[in-house]
Design an enzyme around this catalytic site. Sequence first.
Site, PDB file in Angstrom:
ATOM      1  N   CYS A 229      48.487  64.138 -14.612  1.00  0.00           N
ATOM      2  CA  CYS A 229      47.296  64.901 -14.250  1.00  0.00           C
ATOM      3  C   CYS A 229      47.676  66.338 -13.875  1.00  0.00           C
ATOM      4  O   CYS A 229      48.074  67.104 -14.742  1.00  0.00           O
ATOM      5  CB  CYS A 229      46.518  64.178 -13.156  1.00  0.00           C
TER       6      CYS A 229
ATOM      7  N   HIS B  99      46.083  58.845 -14.013  1.00  0.00           N
ATOM      8  CA  HIS B  99      46.955  58.421 -12.914  1.00  0.00           C
ATOM      9  C   HIS B  99      47.425  57.008 -13.202  1.00  0.00           C
ATOM     10  O   HIS B  99      46.617  56.088 -13.234  1.00  0.00           O
ATOM     11  CB  HIS B  99      46.198  58.466 -11.588  1.00  0.00           C
TER      12      HIS B  99
ATOM     13  N   GLU C  34      49.686  55.603 -11.244  1.00  0.00           N
ATOM     14  CA  GLU C  34      50.322  55.168  -9.992  1.00  0.00           C
ATOM     15  C   GLU C  34      49.325  54.535  -9.028  1.00  0.00           C
ATOM     16  O   GLU C  34      49.684  54.171  -7.930  1.00  0.00           O
ATOM     17  CB  GLU C  34      51.010  56.374  -9.316  1.00  0.00           C
TER      18      GLU C  34
HETATM   19  N1  GLN Z   1      41.945  69.090 -11.980  1.00  0.00           N
HETATM   20  C1  GLN Z   1      43.138  69.111 -11.214  1.00  0.00           C
HETATM   21  C2  GLN Z   1      43.928  70.375 -11.475  1.00  0.00           C
HETATM   22  O1  GLN Z   1      43.517  71.217 -12.203  1.00  0.00           O
HETATM   23  C3  GLN Z   1      44.013  67.917 -11.502  1.00  0.00           C
HETATM   24  C4  GLN Z   1      43.377  66.665 -10.943  1.00  0.00           C
HETATM   25  C5  GLN Z   1      44.355  65.579 -10.627  1.00  0.00           C
HETATM   26  O2  GLN Z   1      45.561  65.761 -10.628  1.00  0.00           O
HETATM   27  N2  GLN Z   1      43.818  64.435 -10.300  1.00  0.00           N
HETATM   28  O3  GLN Z   1      44.982  70.549 -10.953  1.00  0.00           O
END
Ligand code: GLN
Length: 195
Positions: free
Chosen positions: A79, A171, A173
């Site tokens: 992410c 994610h 995890e």
């Molecule tokens: N949208 C977030 C960002 O730009 C990432 C979201 C996340 O890691 N759950 O960093």
Amino acid sequence: MKRVGVLALQGDVAEHAGALARCGVAAVRVRRPADLAGLDALVLPGGESTTIGQLAVDYGLVQPLRDFVASGKPVWGTCAGLILLARDAGHAQPLVGGLDVRVDRNAFGRQVASFETDLDVAGLAGGPFRAVFIRAPAVVEAGPGVDVLARLDDGPIVAVRQGAILGTAFHAELGDDLRVHRLFLGMGEPNVDAP
Ligand code: GLN
């Protein structure tokens, strides 16, 4: 036992450390450049990529992280971590880079648009992976050296691998399924990638 670091500036560090522990690996929290010494692999967790990136600048971690990625040791960004590994996030923000992709941050909308779905991930045996997307990015451009491991409903790219770099928009995890963690840990093992 393999020494695996988790970048511990902000985000879901504890969740990754917990998942690694369930795989039998004690995670090393990385907050300073010296913490990278002796690591075999590194996880960049989810969170807020602008915050993590800015803290990495403040702590003098950007170049050491770039050096770690360039060393060819396995690195996995989930992410926000995927965003940090991208060469282009579509915004002026500090990035580590190394992964030849352009990402669209918040590709699926705002926090309320977060969702879970069953995802087929290349290289994961045993059926679909229950993937959690939280304000997730998508990969909108991938260079020739980047393997696409998963797409959402045959559309947006949400998991990639380029050599020893793994990137997932979701994610892995947060649930009980440790298959992506095991895939990542296996990337550091000799012969695993032998054709
Ligand atoms: N949208 C977030 C960002 O730009 C990432 C979201 C996340 O890691 N759950 O960093």
